[in-house]
Design a protein around this motif. Structure first.
Motif, PDB file in Angstrom:
ATOM      1  N   ILE A 149     138.493 -26.195  69.914  1.00  0.00           N
ATOM      2  CA  ILE A 149     139.390 -27.330  70.241  1.00  0.00           C
ATOM      3  C   ILE A 149     140.420 -27.551  69.286  1.00  0.00           C
ATOM      4  N   ARG A 150     139.982 -27.671  68.088  1.00  0.00           N
ATOM      5  CA  ARG A 150     140.798 -28.073  66.710  1.00  0.00           C
ATOM      6  C   ARG A 150     141.940 -26.868  66.762  1.00  0.00           C
ATOM      7  N   ARG A 151     141.376 -25.688  66.759  1.00  0.00           N
ATOM      8  CA  ARG A 151     142.342 -24.541  66.593  1.00  0.00           C
ATOM      9  C   ARG A 151     143.580 -24.708  67.569  1.00  0.00           C
ATOM     10  N   GLU A 152     143.110 -24.738  68.715  1.00  0.00           N
ATOM     11  CA  GLU A 152     144.220 -24.941  69.749  1.00  0.00           C
ATOM     12  C   GLU A 152     145.002 -26.000  69.606  1.00  0.00           C
ATOM     13  N   GLN A 153     144.827 -27.136  69.099  1.00  0.00           N
ATOM     14  CA  GLN A 153     145.519 -28.240  69.042  1.00  0.00           C
ATOM     15  C   GLN A 153     146.394 -28.276  67.681  1.00  0.00           C
ATOM     16  N   ASP A 154     145.650 -27.475  66.634  1.00  0.00           N
ATOM     17  CA  ASP A 154     146.762 -27.152  65.433  1.00  0.00           C
ATOM     18  C   ASP A 154     147.880 -26.097  65.898  1.00  0.00           C
ATOM     19  N   PHE A 155     147.455 -25.250  66.810  1.00  0.00           N
ATOM     20  CA  PHE A 155     148.869 -24.522  67.218  1.00  0.00           C
ATOM     21  C   PHE A 155     149.874 -25.156  67.849  1.00  0.00           C
ATOM     22  N   LYS A 156     149.333 -26.212  68.710  1.00  0.00           N
ATOM     23  CA  LYS A 156     150.380 -26.864  69.327  1.00  0.00           C
ATOM     24  C   LYS A 156     151.184 -27.868  68.343  1.00  0.00           C
ATOM     25  N   LYS A 157     150.309 -28.298  67.548  1.00  0.00           N
ATOM     26  CA  LYS A 157     151.155 -29.269  66.519  1.00  0.00           C
ATOM     27  C   LYS A 157     152.091 -28.513  65.719  1.00  0.00           C
ATOM     28  N   ALA A 158     151.829 -27.294  65.383  1.00  0.00           N
ATOM     29  CA  ALA A 158     152.746 -26.416  64.694  1.00  0.00           C
ATOM     30  C   ALA A 158     154.240 -26.661  65.136  1.00  0.00           C
ATOM     31  N   ASP A 159     154.394 -26.641  66.541  1.00  0.00           N
ATOM     32  CA  ASP A 159     155.695 -26.504  67.394  1.00  0.00           C
ATOM     33  C   ASP A 159     156.518 -25.673  66.607  1.00  0.00           C
ATOM     34  N   GLU A 160     156.535 -24.578  66.678  1.00  0.00           N
ATOM     35  CA  GLU A 160     157.515 -23.641  66.326  1.00  0.00           C
ATOM     36  C   GLU A 160     157.453 -22.262  67.198  1.00  0.00           C
ATOM     37  N   THR A 173     123.954 -17.166  71.345  1.00  0.00           N
ATOM     38  CA  THR A 173     122.770 -16.847  71.977  1.00  0.00           C
ATOM     39  C   THR A 173     121.853 -17.927  72.080  1.00  0.00           C
ATOM     40  N   LYS A 174     121.253 -18.067  72.762  1.00  0.00           N
ATOM     41  CA  LYS A 174     120.054 -18.985  73.204  1.00  0.00           C
ATOM     42  C   LYS A 174     118.714 -18.134  72.306  1.00  0.00           C
ATOM     43  N   PRO A 175     117.950 -18.890  71.789  1.00  0.00           N
ATOM     44  CA  PRO A 175     117.933 -20.481  71.494  1.00  0.00           C
ATOM     45  C   PRO A 175     118.948 -20.884  70.481  1.00  0.00           C
ATOM     46  N   PHE A 176     119.753 -21.905  70.584  1.00  0.00           N
ATOM     47  CA  PHE A 176     120.791 -22.229  69.644  1.00  0.00           C
ATOM     48  C   PHE A 176     120.580 -23.744  69.127  1.00  0.00           C
ATOM     49  N   SER A 177     121.248 -24.086  68.113  1.00  0.00           N
ATOM     50  CA  SER A 177     121.034 -25.375  67.616  1.00  0.00           C
ATOM     51  C   SER A 177     122.156 -26.344  68.289  1.00  0.00           C
ATOM     52  N   PRO A 178     121.841 -27.290  68.562  1.00  0.00           N
ATOM     53  CA  PRO A 178     122.866 -28.108  69.311  1.00  0.00           C
ATOM     54  C   PRO A 178     124.092 -28.561  68.208  1.00  0.00           C
ATOM     55  N   ARG A 179     123.506 -28.687  67.035  1.00  0.00           N
ATOM     56  CA  ARG A 179     124.545 -29.116  65.859  1.00  0.00           C
ATOM     57  C   ARG A 179     125.850 -27.713  65.876  1.00  0.00           C
ATOM     58  N   GLU A 180     124.965 -26.568  66.128  1.00  0.00           N
ATOM     59  CA  GLU A 180     126.096 -25.307  65.917  1.00  0.00           C
ATOM     60  C   GLU A 180     126.911 -25.427  67.222  1.00  0.00           C
ATOM     61  N   VAL A 198     132.310 -25.797  69.566  1.00  0.00           N
ATOM     62  CA  VAL A 198     133.081 -26.395  70.484  1.00  0.00           C
ATOM     63  C   VAL A 198     134.463 -26.980  69.580  1.00  0.00           C
ATOM     64  N   ARG A 199     133.988 -27.940  68.764  1.00  0.00           N
ATOM     65  CA  ARG A 199     135.220 -28.531  68.048  1.00  0.00           C
ATOM     66  C   ARG A 199     136.054 -27.618  67.334  1.00  0.00           C
ATOM     67  N   ALA A 200     135.728 -26.502  66.549  1.00  0.00           N
ATOM     68  CA  ALA A 200     136.387 -25.676  66.094  1.00  0.00           C
ATOM     69  C   ALA A 200     137.290 -24.909  67.042  1.00  0.00           C
TER      70      ALA A 200
END
Length: 234
Positions: A121-132, A105-112, A117-119
């Motif tokens: 992206i990282r979660r999706e990449q972790d699933f793909k790396k699991a390769d199971e 929600t606005k207003p928001f912290s750019p750091r947040e 966003v990184r969380a």
């Protein structure tokens, strides 16, 4: 190396520029659009790691854009962050029903914003790396392709529904509280609260049961949910 493409879709040009500068400083390649039609056209032509989407857009609002992205032939599983001034819980639940993955929600912290966003992206990449590939009854969950099949028919699941069924199948028989699921799937105390979990479970159950003779997600009353295969009894 795959480009770190992100789309920011908001009719506030100053905010778009601020978010663009923040994300580019973190190494992302950022496109911006100021209305729903332009944004949807970009998604149809280009792959993105994440889309940051405002609700109040001209021509086509963010809810409709989210719904249409989830129904594209390609790029329909891209994580979507709803960025909005709306703070009502029902509005947040509506966005999640249409396939959004996160809400800020606005207003928001750019750091947040960067952390969220990184969380995602990282979660999706972790699933793909699991390769199971996990199997239970008629259900197949493929972490590499981010796809789920029942009776060899692919289910149309947005990212968070996929991650939820993956969690339950991988830990079949284990009971998860709603708070456990919020932490493991969203990675933080999500503003939508435990209603978010219930809404995702409800939609996921409906999709599974529409294609199978079995019930997979069981409610443990007063506790939470677990994966246990049971024959559907009329």
């Amino acid at each position: 190396m795959v480009e770190q493409n992100i789309l920011v879709l908001d009719d506030d040009k100053d905010l778009c520029n601020m978010v663009k500068m923040t994300l580019e400083h973190e190494g992302f390649v950022v496109d911006t659009a100021y209305d729903g039609n332009t944004g949807l056209s970009l998604v149809e032509k280009k792959s993105y790691l994440t889309i940051i989407l405002d609700i109040m857009l001209p021509e086509m609002d963010g809810w409709e854009v989210c719904y249409k992205i989830r129904n594209l032939t390609n790029n329909n599983k891209v994580p979507i962050v709803m960025l909005t001034a709306k703070v009502d819980e029902d509005d947040k639940i509506m966005g999640l029903k249409l396939g959004a993955d996160d809400y800020i929600t606005k207003p928001f912290s750019p750091r947040e914003l960067v952390a969220r966003v990184r969380a995602l992206i990282r979660r999706e990449q972790d699933f793909k790396k699991a390769d199971e590939t996990l199997e239970k009854g008629e259900l197949i969950v493929d972490s590499q392709s981010y796809k789920v099949y029942v009776k060899n028919q692919e289910l149309d699941l947005p990212p968070k529904e996929f991650e939820l069924i993956y969690l339950l199948v991988k830990n079949a028989g284990r009971v998860f509280t709603r708070e456990d699921i919020l932490e493991k799937i969203w990675g933080f105390s999500f503003a939508g609260g435990t209603r978010t979990v219930d809404e995702h479970i409800k939609r996921l159950r409906r999709k599974l049961e529409n294609h199978s003779d079995y019930n997979y997600i069981q409610t443990v009353w007063g506790v939470g949910y677990k994966l246990e295969v049971k024959k559907d009894v009329e």
